[in-house]
Design a protein around this motif. Structure first.
Motif, PDB file in Angstrom:
ATOM      1  N   ALA A  90     -47.709 -29.296 -10.242  1.00 52.52           N
ATOM      2  CA  ALA A  90     -47.099 -27.993 -10.505  1.00 52.52           C
ATOM      3  C   ALA A  90     -46.116 -28.101 -11.658  1.00 52.52           C
ATOM      4  CB  ALA A  90     -46.381 -27.472  -9.268  1.00 52.52           C
ATOM      5  N   THR A  91     -46.117 -27.064 -12.518  1.00 49.96           N
ATOM      6  CA  THR A  91     -45.146 -26.974 -13.605  1.00 49.96           C
ATOM      7  C   THR A  91     -44.526 -25.587 -13.582  1.00 49.96           C
ATOM      8  OG1 THR A  91     -46.539 -28.456 -14.921  1.00 49.96           O
ATOM      9  CG2 THR A  91     -44.750 -27.336 -16.061  1.00 49.96           C
ATOM     10  N   PHE A  92     -43.201 -25.540 -13.722  1.00 50.66           N
ATOM     11  CA  PHE A  92     -42.473 -24.270 -13.681  1.00 50.66           C
ATOM     12  C   PHE A  92     -42.093 -23.847 -15.096  1.00 50.66           C
ATOM     13  CE2 PHE A  92     -41.698 -26.440  -9.667  1.00 50.66           C
ATOM     14  CZ  PHE A  92     -41.911 -25.434  -8.725  1.00 50.66           C
ATOM     15  N   PHE A  93     -42.379 -22.577 -15.420  1.00 54.20           N
ATOM     16  CA  PHE A  93     -42.019 -21.997 -16.710  1.00 54.20           C
ATOM     17  C   PHE A  93     -41.167 -20.753 -16.462  1.00 54.20           C
ATOM     18  CE2 PHE A  93     -46.068 -24.182 -17.202  1.00 54.20           C
ATOM     19  CZ  PHE A  93     -45.872 -24.940 -18.344  1.00 54.20           C
ATOM     20  N   ASP A  94     -40.208 -20.497 -17.339  1.00 52.18           N
ATOM     21  CA  ASP A  94     -39.256 -19.402 -17.149  1.00 52.18           C
ATOM     22  C   ASP A  94     -39.967 -18.049 -17.113  1.00 52.18           C
ATOM     23  OD1 ASP A  94     -37.031 -17.713 -17.081  1.00 52.18           O
ATOM     24  OD2 ASP A  94     -35.908 -18.908 -18.531  1.00 52.18           O
ATOM     25  N   SER A 124     -36.058 -18.021 -11.979  1.00 45.34           N
ATOM     26  CA  SER A 124     -37.407 -17.522 -11.676  1.00 45.34           C
ATOM     27  C   SER A 124     -38.442 -18.232 -12.530  1.00 45.34           C
ATOM     28  CB  SER A 124     -37.484 -16.009 -11.907  1.00 45.34           C
ATOM     29  OG  SER A 124     -37.213 -15.690 -13.260  1.00 45.34           O
ATOM     30  N   ALA A 125     -39.644 -18.382 -11.968  1.00 44.27           N
ATOM     31  CA  ALA A 125     -40.650 -19.197 -12.633  1.00 44.27           C
ATOM     32  C   ALA A 125     -42.046 -18.621 -12.542  1.00 44.27           C
ATOM     33  CB  ALA A 125     -40.658 -20.610 -12.040  1.00 44.27           C
ATOM     34  N   ILE A 126     -42.794 -18.855 -13.607  1.00 45.91           N
ATOM     35  CA  ILE A 126     -44.245 -18.781 -13.592  1.00 45.91           C
ATOM     36  C   ILE A 126     -44.707 -20.175 -13.163  1.00 45.91           C
ATOM     37  CG2 ILE A 126     -46.322 -18.466 -14.999  1.00 45.91           C
ATOM     38  CD1 ILE A 126     -44.311 -16.946 -16.985  1.00 45.91           C
ATOM     39  N   VAL A 127     -45.568 -20.258 -12.182  1.00 46.05           N
ATOM     40  CA  VAL A 127     -45.999 -21.555 -11.669  1.00 46.05           C
ATOM     41  C   VAL A 127     -47.432 -21.839 -12.104  1.00 46.05           C
ATOM     42  CG1 VAL A 127     -46.486 -22.917  -9.607  1.00 46.05           C
ATOM     43  CG2 VAL A 127     -44.459 -21.456  -9.684  1.00 46.05           C
ATOM     44  N   SER A 128     -47.613 -22.971 -12.750  1.00 43.57           N
ATOM     45  CA  SER A 128     -48.942 -23.430 -13.157  1.00 43.57           C
ATOM     46  C   SER A 128     -49.338 -24.609 -12.291  1.00 43.57           C
ATOM     47  CB  SER A 128     -48.934 -23.832 -14.638  1.00 43.57           C
ATOM     48  OG  SER A 128     -50.179 -24.383 -15.007  1.00 43.57           O
ATOM     49  N   LEU A 187     -42.438 -11.199 -13.071  1.00 43.22           N
ATOM     50  CA  LEU A 187     -42.150 -11.319 -14.496  1.00 43.22           C
ATOM     51  C   LEU A 187     -40.978 -10.433 -14.883  1.00 43.22           C
ATOM     52  CD1 LEU A 187     -45.792 -11.271 -15.909  1.00 43.22           C
ATOM     53  CD2 LEU A 187     -44.262 -13.249 -15.748  1.00 43.22           C
ATOM     54  N   GLY A 188     -40.125 -10.954 -15.745  1.00 43.32           N
ATOM     55  CA  GLY A 188     -39.003 -10.181 -16.244  1.00 43.32           C
ATOM     56  C   GLY A 188     -39.374  -9.358 -17.461  1.00 43.32           C
ATOM     57  N   ARG A 189     -38.379  -8.715 -18.026  1.00 44.20           N
ATOM     58  CA  ARG A 189     -38.576  -7.840 -19.169  1.00 44.20           C
ATOM     59  C   ARG A 189     -38.348  -8.611 -20.476  1.00 44.20           C
ATOM     60  NH1 ARG A 189     -37.012  -1.810 -18.382  1.00 44.20           N
ATOM     61  NH2 ARG A 189     -39.045  -1.810 -19.400  1.00 44.20           N
ATOM     62  N   TYR A 190     -38.846  -8.056 -21.536  1.00 42.84           N
ATOM     63  CA  TYR A 190     -38.625  -8.645 -22.856  1.00 42.84           C
ATOM     64  C   TYR A 190     -37.326  -8.102 -23.454  1.00 42.84           C
ATOM     65  CZ  TYR A 190     -43.363 -10.531 -22.744  1.00 42.84           C
ATOM     66  OH  TYR A 190     -44.500 -11.243 -22.404  1.00 42.84           O
ATOM     67  N   ASN A 191     -36.689  -8.928 -24.267  1.00 40.30           N
ATOM     68  CA  ASN A 191     -35.495  -8.532 -25.028  1.00 40.30           C
ATOM     69  C   ASN A 191     -34.342  -8.081 -24.131  1.00 40.30           C
ATOM     70  OD1 ASN A 191     -36.939  -8.939 -27.516  1.00 40.30           O
ATOM     71  ND2 ASN A 191     -37.934  -6.950 -27.158  1.00 40.30           N
ATOM     72  N   PRO A 219     -30.585  -8.564 -22.376  1.00 40.87           N
ATOM     73  CA  PRO A 219     -29.340  -9.205 -22.817  1.00 40.87           C
ATOM     74  C   PRO A 219     -28.971 -10.430 -21.996  1.00 40.87           C
ATOM     75  CG  PRO A 219     -28.857  -7.211 -21.565  1.00 40.87           C
ATOM     76  CD  PRO A 219     -30.345  -7.235 -21.766  1.00 40.87           C
ATOM     77  N   LEU A 220     -29.495 -10.538 -20.767  1.00 39.01           N
ATOM     78  CA  LEU A 220     -29.074 -11.600 -19.856  1.00 39.01           C
ATOM     79  C   LEU A 220     -30.065 -12.756 -19.786  1.00 39.01           C
ATOM     80  CD1 LEU A 220     -27.079 -12.631 -17.708  1.00 39.01           C
ATOM     81  CD2 LEU A 220     -28.307 -11.261 -16.015  1.00 39.01           C
ATOM     82  N   LEU A 221     -31.355 -12.455 -19.588  1.00 42.11           N
ATOM     83  CA  LEU A 221     -32.349 -13.500 -19.358  1.00 42.11           C
ATOM     84  C   LEU A 221     -33.320 -13.640 -20.522  1.00 42.11           C
ATOM     85  CD1 LEU A 221     -33.116 -12.795 -15.601  1.00 42.11           C
ATOM     86  CD2 LEU A 221     -31.680 -14.608 -16.548  1.00 42.11           C
ATOM     87  N   LYS A 222     -34.005 -14.771 -20.547  1.00 40.38           N
ATOM     88  CA  LYS A 222     -34.955 -15.053 -21.614  1.00 40.38           C
ATOM     89  C   LYS A 222     -36.277 -14.330 -21.365  1.00 40.38           C
ATOM     90  CE  LYS A 222     -32.826 -19.612 -22.058  1.00 40.38           C
ATOM     91  NZ  LYS A 222     -32.990 -21.079 -21.916  1.00 40.38           N
ATOM     92  N   ASP A 223     -37.084 -14.210 -22.419  1.00 41.83           N
ATOM     93  CA  ASP A 223     -38.400 -13.575 -22.282  1.00 41.83           C
ATOM     94  C   ASP A 223     -39.296 -14.413 -21.381  1.00 41.83           C
ATOM     95  OD1 ASP A 223     -37.551 -11.651 -24.028  1.00 41.83           O
ATOM     96  OD2 ASP A 223     -38.756 -12.337 -25.724  1.00 41.83           O
ATOM     97  N   PRO A 224     -40.239 -13.760 -20.660  1.00 39.26           N
ATOM     98  CA  PRO A 224     -41.196 -14.528 -19.869  1.00 39.26           C
ATOM     99  C   PRO A 224     -41.984 -15.495 -20.755  1.00 39.26           C
ATOM    100  CG  PRO A 224     -41.331 -12.191 -19.334  1.00 39.26           C
ATOM    101  CD  PRO A 224     -40.458 -12.306 -20.544  1.00 39.26           C
ATOM    102  N   TYR A 225     -42.166 -16.707 -20.273  1.00 41.89           N
ATOM    103  CA  TYR A 225     -42.879 -17.730 -21.022  1.00 41.89           C
ATOM    104  C   TYR A 225     -44.327 -17.311 -21.253  1.00 41.89           C
ATOM    105  CZ  TYR A 225     -44.352 -22.431 -22.444  1.00 41.89           C
ATOM    106  OH  TYR A 225     -44.837 -23.506 -23.149  1.00 41.89           O
ATOM    107  N   ALA A 226     -44.823 -17.527 -22.458  1.00 47.45           N
ATOM    108  CA  ALA A 226     -46.192 -17.139 -22.803  1.00 47.45           C
ATOM    109  C   ALA A 226     -47.177 -18.184 -22.287  1.00 47.45           C
ATOM    110  CB  ALA A 226     -46.332 -16.977 -24.309  1.00 47.45           C
ATOM    111  N   MET A 227     -48.066 -17.743 -21.406  1.00 40.02           N
ATOM    112  CA  MET A 227     -49.141 -18.603 -20.918  1.00 40.02           C
ATOM    113  C   MET A 227     -50.426 -18.241 -21.672  1.00 40.02           C
ATOM    114  SD  MET A 227     -47.453 -20.318 -18.646  1.00 40.02           S
ATOM    115  CE  MET A 227     -48.721 -21.187 -17.723  1.00 40.02           C
TER     116      MET A 227
END
Length: 466
Positions: free
Chosen positions: A156-160, A167-171, A189-193, A195-203
């Motif tokens: 398993a690998t966790f991506f933001d 929070s994670a996308i799990v591969s 999945l979170g939102r893009y852009n 102010p608080l959190l980073k964009d969802p990781y692109a799979m």
């Protein structure tokens, strides 16, 4: 190796996420959430677990929200005794959320017995503090993007995921005897852009994809959040009342504090105190200072260099301080949990303020079907709290753009980054209407085959003879 899948939750509903993978004789559970909202869903928490919990070898969590993690104490009580893998920040949040959930279960059972409104005699807690502590002992924190062997043949690998802290996308990479397969769980999945959190990781690839669909049928355009908040605050104060905001303790409260810090420091709203009345939210806010690399806010190293230490923010942990807020009649903002008004300290604030014509109740996130928040938002004239029908006479407002969930356009943006269509796609974690709409978009716009909306307890054969 044969790989089978069974949906134990998160199917045609926004809560109760539990996805069971059976790899020959090994069993891996992805997410272990509580059902919330409609009574028929909540009753599933009390049903006998659909399988022998002692046969599950490991659990992987996408994030700490209770609808993804809250069943952990219960499943441990039923005999699960394996590792629980999650990100480092999720592990920190679980210490707050699971203990709080257990305390609420115990308090609600005790209160129901005292008031005599429970159908059970005596009222029971779904799980207790000891169960939660036992679950926490099994948690194994893993850094983002560091593969970990969760089973002998599964990495398993966790991506933001950009949804909440940790929070994670799990591969999941499954190594069979002759082939390797990849299963991706979007989590929430979170939102893009933001102010608080980073964009969802692109799979970019997956043989099998699980994609959430909370807002799969609508766009939540985050237009001028500051302006909307400022207008609602000023109107509430002009009415000689207070502004009450039910808010999720993790993520939403911290985002609100970001905006209120901006509004107050730029004089967009009158000077006022903002009361954060949620021990869980306070603890979660402090975790943002610890897990500095998991969000975008610049938090200094000094004692008062964080926006969360702004003097106008008043953090109330004790029950007495919480009750004292009831005497404040005007020109204050009160943020309290839970976000869907299903329990917690928000209950006594609603009990005292729903009937006040001068006060304003502001919803800042999704209200699941069947929750108290959804019923109030839909205009029901009364709300049953502590066994009493409380009239809803306050002003009720709603802002969509603060949601921590990707909307329809953002879900499609994330899915559109896959270079090839997954061979199988399951649209999960959404009410049927939302899931159906997103599944059509995936088929029509991205030309994905085999897009399915699973049913509760439905099973699938994912791979045979790999």
């Amino acid at each position: 190796m044969d790989v089978r899948l069974k949906f134990l939750g998160g199917a045609q509903s926004v809560t109760g996420s539990k996805y069971l993978l059976e790899l020959d004789k090994k069993k891996l559970l992805v997410d272990c959430g509580l059902f919330q909202g409609l009574k028929e869903l909540r009753l599933r928490n009390w049903d006998e677990f659909p399988m022998d919990a002692t046969t599950i070898d490991a659990i992987v969590l996408t994030h700490a929200h209770i609808d993804h993690s809250g069943y952990l104490p219960r499943i441990v009580n039923e005999g699960f005794n394996g590792p629980i893998y999650c990100t480092e920040a999720t592990a920190s949040l679980l210490e707050i959320l699971l203990l709080d959930a257990a305390k609420l279960q115990e308090e609600e059972a005790e209160f129901a017995q005292h008031k005599g409104y429970s159908k059970h005699n005596p009222p029971l807690a779904l799980f207790n503090t000891e169960d939660a502590k036992n679950a926490l002992e099994m948690v194994v924190p893993i850094p983002y993007q560091k593969p970990v062997n969760v089973l002998e043949s599964v990495t398993a690998t966790f991506f933001d995921a950009g949804h909440i802290l940790g929070s994670a996308i799990v591969s999941l990479n499954i190594q069979g005897e002759t082939q390797q397969k990849k299963i991706v769980f979007s989590g929430d999945l979170g939102r893009y852009n933001q102010p608080l959190l980073k964009d969802p990781y692109a799979m970019h690839d997956a043989d099998v994809l699980f994609i959430e669909s909370t807002y799969g049928d609508r766009d939540n355009v985050a237009e001028d959040i500051e302006g909307q908040l400022a207008s609602i605050v000023k109107t509430a104060f002009d009415n000689d009342g207070c502004l009450l905001i039910p808010s999720f303790a993790v993520g939403r409260t911290q985002l609100l504090l970001y905006y209120f810090h901006r509004l107050l420091t730029t004089n967009q709203i009158p000077a006022c105190d903002v009361y954060i009345d949620s021990p869980m939210a306070i603890s979660a806010t402090n975790l943002h200072k610890i897990h500095r690399d998991d969000h975008k806010l610049s938090i200094g190293r000094g004692e008062h260099e964080s926006i969360f230490d702004y003097p106008r923010f008043k953090y109330f942990r004790t029950q007495d301080s919480s009750m004292s807020i009831n005497s404040i009649e005007k020109n204050a903002v009160i943020i309290s949990a839970s976000g869907m008004c299903t329990g917690g300290r928000i209950m006594h604030h609603l009990f005292n303020r729903l009937s006040r014509k001068n006060d304003t109740l502001l919803f800042v996130g999704f209200q699941a079907e069947g929750t108290r928040g959804r019923k109030i938002l839909d205009g029901e004239p009364t709300s049953r709290i502590y066994g009493i029908e409380v009239p809803v006479k306050c002003h009720v407002e709603h802002i969509n753009g603060l949601s921590a969930h990707a909307d329809r356009g953002e879900l499609m943006r994330w899915a559109g980054q896959f270079k090839e269509a997954p061979k199988m796609t399951f649209v999960v974690h959404g009410e049927l209407k939302s899931a159906h709409h997103l599944s059509l978009k995936l088929k029509e716009e991205l030309h994905w085959p085999n897009v399915m909306i699973p049913r509760y307890l439905e099973s699938f054969e994912l791979f045979t003879g790999i």
